[in-house]
Write a protein that holds these residues in place. Sequence first.
Motif, PDB file in Angstrom:
ATOM      1  N   ILE A   1       1.975   8.822 -17.020  1.00 19.33           N
ATOM      2  CA  ILE A   1       3.566   8.251 -17.129  1.00 19.33           C
ATOM      3  C   ILE A   1       4.403   9.550 -17.408  1.00 19.33           C
ATOM      4  O   ILE A   1       3.921  10.222 -18.302  1.00 19.33           O
ATOM      5  CB  ILE A   1       3.662   7.452 -18.395  1.00 19.33           C
ATOM      6  N   VAL A   2       5.245   9.749 -16.683  1.00 15.62           N
ATOM      7  CA  VAL A   2       6.292  10.909 -16.790  1.00 15.62           C
ATOM      8  C   VAL A   2       7.479  10.338 -17.526  1.00 15.62           C
ATOM      9  O   VAL A   2       8.196   9.332 -16.918  1.00 15.62           O
ATOM     10  CB  VAL A   2       6.684  11.791 -15.788  1.00 15.62           C
ATOM     11  N   PHE A   3       8.092  10.610 -18.649  1.00 14.12           N
ATOM     12  CA  PHE A   3       8.990  10.182 -19.633  1.00 14.12           C
ATOM     13  C   PHE A   3       9.949  11.193 -20.026  1.00 14.12           C
ATOM     14  O   PHE A   3       9.621  12.545 -19.964  1.00 14.12           O
ATOM     15  CB  PHE A   3       8.362   9.479 -20.716  1.00 14.12           C
ATOM     16  N   ASP A   4      11.124  10.905 -20.407  1.00 14.84           N
ATOM     17  CA  ASP A   4      11.980  11.606 -21.121  1.00 14.84           C
ATOM     18  C   ASP A   4      11.959  12.084 -22.339  1.00 14.84           C
ATOM     19  O   ASP A   4      11.992  11.273 -23.441  1.00 14.84           O
ATOM     20  CB  ASP A   4      13.471  11.001 -20.919  1.00 14.84           C
ATOM     21  N   GLY A   5      11.234  13.425 -22.676  1.00 20.71           N
ATOM     22  CA  GLY A   5      10.816  13.688 -23.987  1.00 20.71           C
ATOM     23  C   GLY A   5      11.748  13.992 -24.903  1.00 20.71           C
ATOM     24  O   GLY A   5      11.356  13.841 -26.273  1.00 20.71           O
ATOM     25  N   VAL A   6      13.002  13.991 -24.537  1.00 24.70           N
ATOM     26  CA  VAL A   6      14.278  14.260 -25.682  1.00 24.70           C
ATOM     27  C   VAL A   6      14.837  12.894 -26.095  1.00 24.70           C
ATOM     28  O   VAL A   6      15.624  12.877 -26.975  1.00 24.70           O
ATOM     29  CB  VAL A   6      14.928  15.263 -25.443  1.00 24.70           C
ATOM     30  N   CYS A   7      14.520  11.798 -25.099  1.00 30.09           N
ATOM     31  CA  CYS A   7      15.153  10.423 -25.397  1.00 30.09           C
ATOM     32  C   CYS A   7      14.356   9.755 -26.586  1.00 30.09           C
ATOM     33  O   CYS A   7      13.260   9.393 -26.397  1.00 30.09           O
ATOM     34  CB  CYS A   7      15.102   9.965 -24.179  1.00 30.09           C
ATOM     35  N   ALA A   8      15.256   9.470 -27.545  1.00 23.29           N
ATOM     36  CA  ALA A   8      14.616   8.614 -28.716  1.00 23.29           C
ATOM     37  C   ALA A   8      14.124   7.241 -28.272  1.00 23.29           C
ATOM     38  O   ALA A   8      12.977   6.922 -28.703  1.00 23.29           O
ATOM     39  CB  ALA A   8      15.517   8.460 -29.754  1.00 23.29           C
ATOM     40  N   LEU A   9      14.498   6.635 -27.291  1.00 23.11           N
ATOM     41  CA  LEU A   9      14.152   5.195 -26.785  1.00 23.11           C
ATOM     42  C   LEU A   9      12.797   5.635 -25.904  1.00 23.11           C
ATOM     43  O   LEU A   9      11.711   4.906 -26.225  1.00 23.11           O
ATOM     44  CB  LEU A   9      15.174   4.570 -25.882  1.00 23.11           C
ATOM     45  N   CYS A  10      12.798   6.431 -25.273  1.00 22.85           N
ATOM     46  CA  CYS A  10      11.625   6.961 -24.571  1.00 22.85           C
ATOM     47  C   CYS A  10      10.224   7.364 -25.262  1.00 22.85           C
ATOM     48  O   CYS A  10       9.213   7.156 -25.066  1.00 22.85           O
ATOM     49  CB  CYS A  10      11.879   8.092 -23.319  1.00 22.85           C
ATOM     50  N   SER A  11      10.728   8.357 -26.368  1.00 27.02           N
ATOM     51  CA  SER A  11       9.639   8.622 -27.232  1.00 27.02           C
ATOM     52  C   SER A  11       9.003   7.309 -27.950  1.00 27.02           C
ATOM     53  O   SER A  11       7.851   7.331 -28.353  1.00 27.02           O
ATOM     54  CB  SER A  11      10.394   9.611 -27.937  1.00 27.02           C
ATOM     55  N   GLY A  12       9.892   6.481 -28.283  1.00 28.92           N
ATOM     56  CA  GLY A  12       9.416   5.214 -29.050  1.00 28.92           C
ATOM     57  C   GLY A  12       8.670   4.432 -28.098  1.00 28.92           C
ATOM     58  O   GLY A  12       7.600   3.860 -28.423  1.00 28.92           O
ATOM     59  N   TRP A  13       8.752   4.395 -26.521  1.00 30.23           N
ATOM     60  CA  TRP A  13       8.036   3.686 -25.901  1.00 30.23           C
ATOM     61  C   TRP A  13       6.859   4.196 -25.578  1.00 30.23           C
ATOM     62  O   TRP A  13       5.611   3.604 -25.740  1.00 30.23           O
ATOM     63  CB  TRP A  13       8.816   3.990 -24.407  1.00 30.23           C
ATOM     64  N   VAL A  14       6.606   5.648 -25.791  1.00 27.59           N
ATOM     65  CA  VAL A  14       5.392   6.633 -25.908  1.00 27.59           C
ATOM     66  C   VAL A  14       4.518   6.187 -26.890  1.00 27.59           C
ATOM     67  O   VAL A  14       3.372   5.811 -26.907  1.00 27.59           O
ATOM     68  CB  VAL A  14       5.656   7.915 -25.682  1.00 27.59           C
TER      69      VAL A  14
END
Length: 135
Positions: A10-23
């Motif tokens: 999974i490639v995700f946006d590492g600086v996005c709070a929502l995306c980090s929460g998803w991870v």
Amino acid sequence: MNRPDGEATIVFDGVCALCSGWVEFLLKRDRRQRYRFAAMQTPAGRELLQANGLDPDDPLSFLLIEGDAARTDSDAIVAILTGLGGAWRAAAALRLLPRAMRDPAYRWLARNRYRWFGKKAACYLPSAEQAHRFL
């Protein structure tokens, strides 16, 4: 990038709070450790996005790579949730909604993610126990 059989990235946006929460959500629920992760701000994440036709400098989507297949937007979310197994397989019912309805909703959220959920100063950092799951 070689991945063991059965593993997906999974490639995700590492600086996005929502995306980090998803991870973090996935790390807690992926008991089989099926998923590996790459922040799109890292060289590995950028390379994966470019190799799959996505612009790493305009990240409105995240990417799921399983074997030779790549999924984005709502298809990626549904595939990831069903891949967790158990009761999460019920997320497959979302496929009953046409992608033409699901993807605009996903993109609306993606466009507003920083405004609604915030942006971190640095990429998500895994714990020492989780580091092996990150590219």
